[in-house]
Motif scaffolding. Structure first.
Motif, PDB file in Angstrom:
ATOM      1  N   ALA A 124      42.624  -0.902  -8.055  1.00  0.00           N
ATOM      2  CA  ALA A 124      43.463  -0.801  -9.252  1.00  0.00           C
ATOM      3  C   ALA A 124      43.164  -1.882 -10.287  1.00  0.00           C
ATOM      4  CB  ALA A 124      44.934  -0.866  -8.839  1.00  0.00           C
ATOM      5  N   PHE A 125      42.615  -3.018  -9.873  1.00  0.00           N
ATOM      6  CA  PHE A 125      42.375  -4.121 -10.799  1.00  0.00           C
ATOM      7  C   PHE A 125      40.884  -4.435 -10.946  1.00  0.00           C
ATOM      8  CE2 PHE A 125      46.723  -4.337  -9.528  1.00  0.00           C
ATOM      9  CZ  PHE A 125      47.405  -4.775 -10.659  1.00  0.00           C
ATOM     10  N   GLY A 126      40.030  -3.538 -10.434  1.00  0.00           N
ATOM     11  CA  GLY A 126      38.592  -3.699 -10.603  1.00  0.00           C
ATOM     12  C   GLY A 126      38.017  -4.923  -9.933  1.00  0.00           C
ATOM     13  N   ARG A 127      38.595  -5.322  -8.808  1.00  0.00           N
ATOM     14  CA  ARG A 127      38.173  -6.561  -8.163  1.00  0.00           C
ATOM     15  C   ARG A 127      37.255  -6.356  -6.958  1.00  0.00           C
ATOM     16  NH1 ARG A 127      43.985  -9.920  -8.260  1.00  0.00           N
ATOM     17  NH2 ARG A 127      43.859 -10.524 -10.476  1.00  0.00           N
ATOM     18  N   VAL A 128      37.063  -5.121  -6.529  1.00  0.00           N
ATOM     19  CA  VAL A 128      36.262  -4.869  -5.329  1.00  0.00           C
ATOM     20  C   VAL A 128      34.845  -5.407  -5.491  1.00  0.00           C
ATOM     21  CG1 VAL A 128      35.210  -3.062  -3.911  1.00  0.00           C
ATOM     22  CG2 VAL A 128      37.624  -2.905  -4.517  1.00  0.00           C
ATOM     23  N   LYS A 129      34.292  -5.289  -6.691  1.00  0.00           N
ATOM     24  CA  LYS A 129      32.912  -5.747  -6.931  1.00  0.00           C
ATOM     25  C   LYS A 129      32.756  -7.246  -6.709  1.00  0.00           C
ATOM     26  CE  LYS A 129      33.622  -6.148 -11.970  1.00  0.00           C
ATOM     27  NZ  LYS A 129      35.030  -5.637 -11.956  1.00  0.00           N
ATOM     28  N   GLU A 130      33.864  -8.003  -6.760  1.00  0.00           N
ATOM     29  CA  GLU A 130      33.805  -9.456  -6.575  1.00  0.00           C
ATOM     30  C   GLU A 130      33.755  -9.862  -5.102  1.00  0.00           C
ATOM     31  OE1 GLU A 130      37.018 -11.484  -8.559  1.00  0.00           O
ATOM     32  OE2 GLU A 130      37.284  -9.824  -9.967  1.00  0.00           O
ATOM     33  N   VAL A 131      34.114  -8.954  -4.219  1.00  0.00           N
ATOM     34  CA  VAL A 131      34.360  -9.357  -2.831  1.00  0.00           C
ATOM     35  C   VAL A 131      33.522  -8.550  -1.845  1.00  0.00           C
ATOM     36  CG1 VAL A 131      36.680 -10.203  -3.327  1.00  0.00           C
ATOM     37  CG2 VAL A 131      36.368  -7.808  -2.683  1.00  0.00           C
ATOM     38  N   THR A 132      32.367  -8.067  -2.272  1.00  0.00           N
ATOM     39  CA  THR A 132      31.539  -7.247  -1.370  1.00  0.00           C
ATOM     40  C   THR A 132      31.093  -8.037  -0.139  1.00  0.00           C
ATOM     41  OG1 THR A 132      29.605  -7.816  -2.717  1.00  0.00           O
ATOM     42  CG2 THR A 132      30.731  -5.729  -3.207  1.00  0.00           C
TER      43      THR A 132
ATOM     44  N   GLY B  94      43.180 -15.929  -8.885  1.00  0.00           N
ATOM     45  CA  GLY B  94      42.208 -16.002  -7.807  1.00  0.00           C
ATOM     46  C   GLY B  94      42.685 -16.763  -6.573  1.00  0.00           C
ATOM     47  N   HIS B  95      43.969 -17.145  -6.553  1.00  0.00           N
ATOM     48  CA  HIS B  95      44.482 -17.922  -5.430  1.00  0.00           C
ATOM     49  C   HIS B  95      44.350 -17.152  -4.114  1.00  0.00           C
ATOM     50  CE1 HIS B  95      47.900 -20.747  -3.854  1.00  0.00           C
ATOM     51  NE2 HIS B  95      46.759 -20.945  -3.245  1.00  0.00           N
ATOM     52  N   ASN B  96      44.680 -15.866  -4.152  1.00  0.00           N
ATOM     53  CA  ASN B  96      44.582 -15.079  -2.918  1.00  0.00           C
ATOM     54  C   ASN B  96      43.142 -14.912  -2.457  1.00  0.00           C
ATOM     55  OD1 ASN B  96      47.186 -14.440  -1.905  1.00  0.00           O
ATOM     56  ND2 ASN B  96      47.512 -13.022  -3.606  1.00  0.00           N
ATOM     57  N   LEU B  97      42.203 -14.875  -3.369  1.00  0.00           N
ATOM     58  CA  LEU B  97      40.795 -14.813  -2.987  1.00  0.00           C
ATOM     59  C   LEU B  97      40.364 -16.131  -2.354  1.00  0.00           C
ATOM     60  CD1 LEU B  97      38.096 -13.401  -2.844  1.00  0.00           C
ATOM     61  CD2 LEU B  97      37.689 -14.039  -5.242  1.00  0.00           C
ATOM     62  N   GLN B  98      40.835 -17.230  -2.908  1.00  0.00           N
ATOM     63  CA  GLN B  98      40.542 -18.539  -2.318  1.00  0.00           C
ATOM     64  C   GLN B  98      41.134 -18.640  -0.919  1.00  0.00           C
ATOM     65  OE1 GLN B  98      40.738 -22.054  -4.889  1.00  0.00           O
ATOM     66  NE2 GLN B  98      42.058 -23.045  -3.358  1.00  0.00           N
ATOM     67  N   ARG B  99      42.346 -18.154  -0.756  1.00  0.00           N
ATOM     68  CA  ARG B  99      42.969 -18.140   0.575  1.00  0.00           C
ATOM     69  C   ARG B  99      42.148 -17.282   1.544  1.00  0.00           C
ATOM     70  NH1 ARG B  99      48.816 -16.830  -2.130  1.00  0.00           N
ATOM     71  NH2 ARG B  99      49.800 -18.886  -1.923  1.00  0.00           N
ATOM     72  N   THR B 100      41.700 -16.134   1.060  1.00  0.00           N
ATOM     73  CA  THR B 100      40.893 -15.240   1.896  1.00  0.00           C
ATOM     74  C   THR B 100      39.659 -15.962   2.419  1.00  0.00           C
ATOM     75  OG1 THR B 100      41.606 -13.291   0.643  1.00  0.00           O
ATOM     76  CG2 THR B 100      39.587 -13.082   1.930  1.00  0.00           C
ATOM     77  N   ARG B 101      38.944 -16.598   1.515  1.00  0.00           N
ATOM     78  CA  ARG B 101      37.702 -17.276   1.903  1.00  0.00           C
ATOM     79  C   ARG B 101      37.955 -18.436   2.854  1.00  0.00           C
ATOM     80  NH1 ARG B 101      35.320 -16.702  -4.268  1.00  0.00           N
ATOM     81  NH2 ARG B 101      34.339 -14.650  -3.940  1.00  0.00           N
ATOM     82  N   ALA B 102      39.056 -19.139   2.643  1.00  0.00           N
ATOM     83  CA  ALA B 102      39.390 -20.250   3.542  1.00  0.00           C
ATOM     84  C   ALA B 102      39.706 -19.749   4.940  1.00  0.00           C
ATOM     85  CB  ALA B 102      40.564 -21.041   2.976  1.00  0.00           C
ATOM     86  N   GLN B 103      40.479 -18.672   5.028  1.00  0.00           N
ATOM     87  CA  GLN B 103      40.825 -18.132   6.346  1.00  0.00           C
ATOM     88  C   GLN B 103      39.619 -17.496   7.023  1.00  0.00           C
ATOM     89  OE1 GLN B 103      44.091 -18.351   8.099  1.00  0.00           O
ATOM     90  NE2 GLN B 103      43.734 -20.037   6.668  1.00  0.00           N
ATOM     91  N   LEU B 104      38.730 -16.896   6.248  1.00  0.00           N
ATOM     92  CA  LEU B 104      37.493 -16.368   6.825  1.00  0.00           C
ATOM     93  C   LEU B 104      36.619 -17.494   7.376  1.00  0.00           C
ATOM     94  CD1 LEU B 104      36.283 -13.464   4.489  1.00  0.00           C
ATOM     95  CD2 LEU B 104      37.010 -13.324   6.875  1.00  0.00           C
TER      96      LEU B 104
END
Length: 375
Positions: A179-187, A335-345
């Motif tokens: 919905a927000f066109g963000r999938v391309k950022e997180v492949t 981008g906070h949730n993306l940063q959280r994602t990467r940290a937890q990964l």
């Protein structure tokens, strides 16, 4: 914060004697609002007043029934064995004047009261091995005392809370909608998660469902949900909103996720994310000292899978929220949730790389326990 008048309305509807002038915000919880209140009578205990977040906990009556069932079981255990003080080691709910253990005010908010456990404290961050050990003992003892409370009695206050299959389905939906066109950022992140998907669905596998017993567990084993006494020794497990059926590895894994990381949950510099193995060792020792006599072999073998599951699942949840427009978790910046994602990964990667070492620690500690106890 509620107005003084509204707090006065609330406390008048509980069986208590409150000095309303002492009201102050208490604790660091993110879900419920908690206040400390002095007892107006000098010979009585002080109180904690909590506003229950009924947007998350939608059935307050059933939630309260869960809490009363668990509290009653724990108190009975301590009273029957004579080993401990039920009033100090288990929270005590105060009845409302309507003969229930919660009150709904004129604004539609729900409240409960309990006695404040004096001379106790909690930590948001584990500072040393003794504290980690005491945290392990606290949650191990909590599970042990509830181990003969049959599964199936508890209301599921948050359905599928630790069901990874459901979490992954939600992620798949967010990817499809984009919905927000963000999938391309997180492949890269999506490919990594997909590569571990089947392995991490361990607890949904038929074999594990057949071998692992469902038990009444805490489901929110952050370290600050353990109250320590003046000597930094475990006294009481609190925050019982999420007591539900589940696997013991969920509690073990979530506790480890919050203590083993050497930095914050949302660390931007991934090189700072390391494993504090001494804290893991201490927590595991304390946990198995209490839980070692009731855990099955299959449960012991599942503990490290719980450790791996929790940061993996948290990555899935953060990434789902990022793709969905940050609608669930509060964010401090774009981008906070993306940063959280990467940290937890990154935490998951570190744990996965050291999984054998973690398993050896668990197996060594259970063997040490068995050597000291006749099972």
């Amino acid at each position: 914060m509620q107005s003084v008048a509204n707090i006065e309305e609330v406390v008048l509807n509980f069986n208590c004697k409150v000095d309303i002038g002492t009201r102050k915000v208490f604790g660091s919880g993110h879900i419920n609002d908690t206040y400390f209140l002095k007892n107006a009578s000098q010979d009585g205990g002080d109180y904690l007043l909590q506003r229950i977040n009924h947007h998350i906990f939608k059935n307050v009556e059933k939630l309260t029934e869960n809490m009363r069932l668990v509290i009653g079981h724990l108190k009975n255990k301590l009273n029957e064995t004579g080993k401990g003080d039920a009033d100090k080691e288990v929270m005590t709910l105060i009845p409302a004047n309507n003969n229930k253990y919660y009150y709904q005010d004129t604004n539609g908010d729900y409240w409960r009261m309990c006695y404040f456990l004096s001379n106790t404290h909690s930590y948001d961050v584990v500072e040393n091995e003794k504290q980690a050990y005491e945290g392990g003992k606290a949650f191990g003892k909590f599970q042990k005392m509830l181990s003969d409370l049959p599964a199936g009695l508890m209301y599921e206050v948050i359905p599928n809370f630790h069901n990874l299959e459901n979490r992954l389905n939600a992620l798949d939906q967010a990817i499809d909608e984009d919905a927000f066109g963000r999938v391309k950022e997180v492949t890269e992140e999506l490919e990594y998660l997909a590569g571990h998907r089947n392995t991490m669905l361990y607890f949904q596998q038929p074999e594990q469902k057949a071998n692992l017993p469902k038990r009444v567990i805490h489901n929110d084993t952050k370290f600050n949900n353990v109250l320590l006494d003046e000597n930094d020794e475990a006294q009481c497990v609190v925050d019982l909103d999420t007591v539900m059926d589940g696997y013991v590895a969920y509690d073990f894994g979530d506790a480890i996720r919050t203590i083993i990381n050497t930095t914050t949950e949302d660390e931007a510099d991934l090189s700072k994310i390391q494993l504090n193995m001494p804290l893991f060792n201490a927590y595991t020792k304390g946990y198995l000292q209490e839980a070692g006599d009731f855990l099955t072999e299959a449960e012991v073998n599942s503990l490290v899978m719980g450790v791996l599951l929790m940061p993996y699942m948290q990555s899935v949840r953060f990434l789902t929220d990022y793709l969905s427009g940050d609608s669930y978790y509060k964010i401090k910046f774009e981008g906070h949730n993306l940063q959280r994602t990467r940290a937890q990964l990154q935490l998951f990667k570190m744990l996965n790389a050291n999984a054998e070492k973690l398993r050896n620690t668990v197996l060594n500690e259970i063997e040490n326990y068995k050597a000291k106890h006749v099972l």
